[in-house]
Write a protein that holds these residues in place. Structure first.
Motif, PDB file in Angstrom:
ATOM      1  N   PRO A  87       6.507  -0.034   3.246  1.00 41.08           N
ATOM      2  CA  PRO A  87       5.198  -0.587   4.124  1.00 41.08           C
ATOM      3  C   PRO A  87       4.952  -2.065   3.941  1.00 41.08           C
ATOM      4  O   PRO A  87       5.431  -2.704   3.024  1.00 41.08           O
ATOM      5  CB  PRO A  87       4.290   0.031   2.966  1.00 41.08           C
ATOM      6  N   CYS A 135      10.283   3.211   9.783  1.00 33.52           N
ATOM      7  CA  CYS A 135       9.430   2.950   8.554  1.00 33.52           C
ATOM      8  C   CYS A 135       9.693   4.387   7.663  1.00 33.52           C
ATOM      9  O   CYS A 135       9.569   5.395   8.025  1.00 33.52           O
ATOM     10  CB  CYS A 135       7.921   2.968   8.814  1.00 33.52           C
ATOM     11  N   SER A 151       7.355   5.374   5.693  1.00 33.57           N
ATOM     12  CA  SER A 151       6.064   6.282   5.745  1.00 33.57           C
ATOM     13  C   SER A 151       6.131   7.001   7.067  1.00 33.57           C
ATOM     14  O   SER A 151       5.345   7.979   7.354  1.00 33.57           O
ATOM     15  CB  SER A 151       4.808   5.309   5.718  1.00 33.57           C
ATOM     16  N   CYS A 161       3.327   0.771   7.947  1.00 29.92           N
ATOM     17  CA  CYS A 161       1.815   0.990   7.360  1.00 29.92           C
ATOM     18  C   CYS A 161       2.079   2.396   6.500  1.00 29.92           C
ATOM     19  O   CYS A 161       2.750   3.336   6.907  1.00 29.92           O
ATOM     20  CB  CYS A 161       1.058   1.249   8.227  1.00 29.92           C
ATOM     21  N   GLY A 202       0.736  -3.744   5.456  1.00 30.25           N
ATOM     22  CA  GLY A 202       0.962  -2.343   4.995  1.00 30.25           C
ATOM     23  C   GLY A 202      -0.079  -1.390   4.584  1.00 30.25           C
ATOM     24  O   GLY A 202       0.093  -0.230   4.320  1.00 30.25           O
ATOM     25  N   THR A 234       5.513  -3.081  -2.339  1.00 25.67           N
ATOM     26  CA  THR A 234       5.962  -2.084  -1.552  1.00 25.67           C
ATOM     27  C   THR A 234       7.546  -2.153  -1.580  1.00 25.67           C
ATOM     28  O   THR A 234       8.207  -1.427  -0.928  1.00 25.67           O
ATOM     29  CB  THR A 234       5.519  -2.615   0.153  1.00 25.67           C
TER      30      THR A 234
END
Length: 486
Positions: free
Chosen positions: A53, A63, A65, A74, A92, A328
């Motif tokens: 993130p 990503c 996520s 994010c 993020g 992160t």
């Protein structure tokens, strides 16, 4: 079990033939694909490296996520109105967009006449509306009646009653005349004498009440009333001559005190409704804080003298940094929330418990492994016998996509797998290296519990855990998608 062995039982889920001689990765955890303290070995399934993130991105697939939002990875989907994952200092993390901005063009400008949305966000996750006091209909003058500008109120555009221009008629500019050229410029029975019909009309400049036909001189103009109320003026542009609440953000008569913003009290200006204004919705009243693994976002005023505090946000497998933000990425074990491990800049992993029997009874070793990718050959984990041992691996697993996932366990000898305590693989038998499979439908970014049990009888020992879906290429389940579960 040694080479050439045959499995004795079936497999739940989709089932599957083994890969035979395929083996897992081992070695130093810094490679991102090996368990902490793991042993060396070959690998034939790739480890996918995904961005953390806050990292710049162009698509969800980049990503960890599964969410590329506002051009950064994010932690969540962050698809609500007036939200942003790219606020300075909080990259993020999904937070309300700042007051007066509209980073995703969520809020159309419906123009002042509507008193509705003004084209910007309010700092609390909603579109902002035109403030009380905004002119929504201009002033007009017809015959000898002056109608001041209408302004936005609590329920749309509030209309106003007309007032007489006497002793003058209306002029061509939509205001009361203040000088006359003929008797037609005066309200009968007044007549024009030396440019005047009588005393000064509404809106004309004055110094004393005696100068005005209305007998009221307020804020330097002839006014329909004495206009002594708090945060009101008879000299507002578009409303000259009518006592009108001062628009928000102004205090021409210096009537409003100013409190500290942290109190969410008075901001030193008027509110547009005849009162002193509280600090507006979205004003920062408490700075963000982060301790341990919990982030408390900054608080903001609700416009009613209360400081709204958002719910704390878990940093997941990461700890807080020195700037009151969730990390992160990681550089040392201290950057990860115990028991997660730091591997190639990513926190996560799977909890491993090893037993010196095949019944998962006599616990000998507990550790967190970055990925489940062990090929011990003819050996075994430290402190365990080379044959007749077992293991239990547990984690919370978070998929990137809302799809049906296939889980693969390349194992020598036996294994069982549960997702949210529902069995998807049951192959508790002694055999040579064989890839078992099971399927389950998962939701993007919704964590599920995973439990894998492993049993080694004799001969070589190996276990490798992978996954795939229509959008997820087959790969060893990466560190970032697993959180160790006790």
């Amino acid at each position: 079990m040694g080479a050439g062995g045959v499995p004795a039982g079936g497999v739940a889920g989709s089932g599957g033939a083994g890969s035979g001689g395929a083996s897992g990765a081992g070695g130093d955890s810094s490679t991102g694909g090996a368990p902490i303290g793991g042993d060396a070995g070959a690998v034939d399934v790739p480890v996918v490296s995904l961005s953390a993130p806050g990292t710049s991105c162009a698509s969800d697939a980049e990503c960890g996520s599964g969410f590329c939002v506002d051009k950064v990875c994010c932690a969540t989907r962050c698809d609500g109105i007036c939200q942003s994952c790219a606020l300075a200092g909080s990259l993020g993390i999904c937070l309300p967009a700042e007051v007066g901005t509209d980073p995703r063009n969520d809020c159309p400008d419906e123009m002042p006449g509507s008193c509705a949305r003004d084209g910007a966000c309010d700092g609390a996750g909603q579109c902002r509306t035109y403030p009380v006091g905004t002119i929504c209909k201009p002033a007009s003058c017809v015959g000898s009646t002056l109608t001041a500008a209408s302004r936005c109120g609590g329920e749309g555009c509030t209309s106003v009653m007309g007032q007489p221009c006497a002793p003058f008629m209306c002029g061509t500019m939509g205001t009361c005349l203040t000088k006359c050229a003929t008797d037609k410029d005066c309200v009968s029975p007044n007549t024009c004498l030396s440019g005047r019909c009588g005393k000064k009309p509404l809106g004309d400049t004055c110094a004393t009440d005696n100068e005005c036909n209305s007998a009221h001189c307020a804020q330097g103009v002839c006014c329909g009333t004495a206009c002594t109320a708090n945060c009101s003026s008879c000299a507002l542009a578009g409303s000259e001559g009518r006592c009108t609440p001062v628009p928000p953000g102004l205090d021409p008569l210096d009537q409003c005190m100013r409190d500290d913003p942290m109190t969410c009290g008075l901001d030193g200006t008027c509110d547009g409704a005849g009162q002193c204004r509280n600090y507006s919705q979205g004003t920062i009243c408490k700075t963000a804080a982060c301790a341990g693994t919990t982030l408390t976002p900054q608080g903001s005023c609700d416009g009613k003298k209360m400081c709204q505090m958002p719910l704390p946000i878990s940093c997941g497998d990461y700890t807080c940094d020195t700037n009151a933000r969730c990390r992160t990425t990681c550089a040392t074990p201290a950057d990860c929330a115990s028991p997660a491990v730091c591997t190639a800049g990513v926190c996560g992993g799977i909890l491993a418990k090893y037993f010196s029997d095949i019944t998962l009874t006599n616990l000998v070793l507990t550790r967190v492994e970055a990925t489940l990718d062990n090929d011990w050959g003819a050996g075994g984990p430290p402190g365990l016998p080379v044959d007749n041992f077992s293991a239990r691996y547990t984690a919370m697993l978070t998929p990137r996509f809302s799809e049906t996932y296939t889980f693969y366990v390349l194992v020598d000898d036996g294994t069982r797998v549960w997702v949210n305590d529902a069995p998807i693989i049951d192959d508790w038998n002694g055999h040579a290296a064989l890839e078992d499979t099971g399927t389950v439908a998962l939701q993007a970014n919704v964590s599920v519990s995973i439990r894998i049990e492993y049993m080694e009888k004799m001969g070589d020992a190996q276990i490798l855990f992978s996954w795939s879906s229509p959008s997820e290429p087959k790969a060893i389940v990466p560190t970032a998608r697993m959180s160790p579960r006790m």
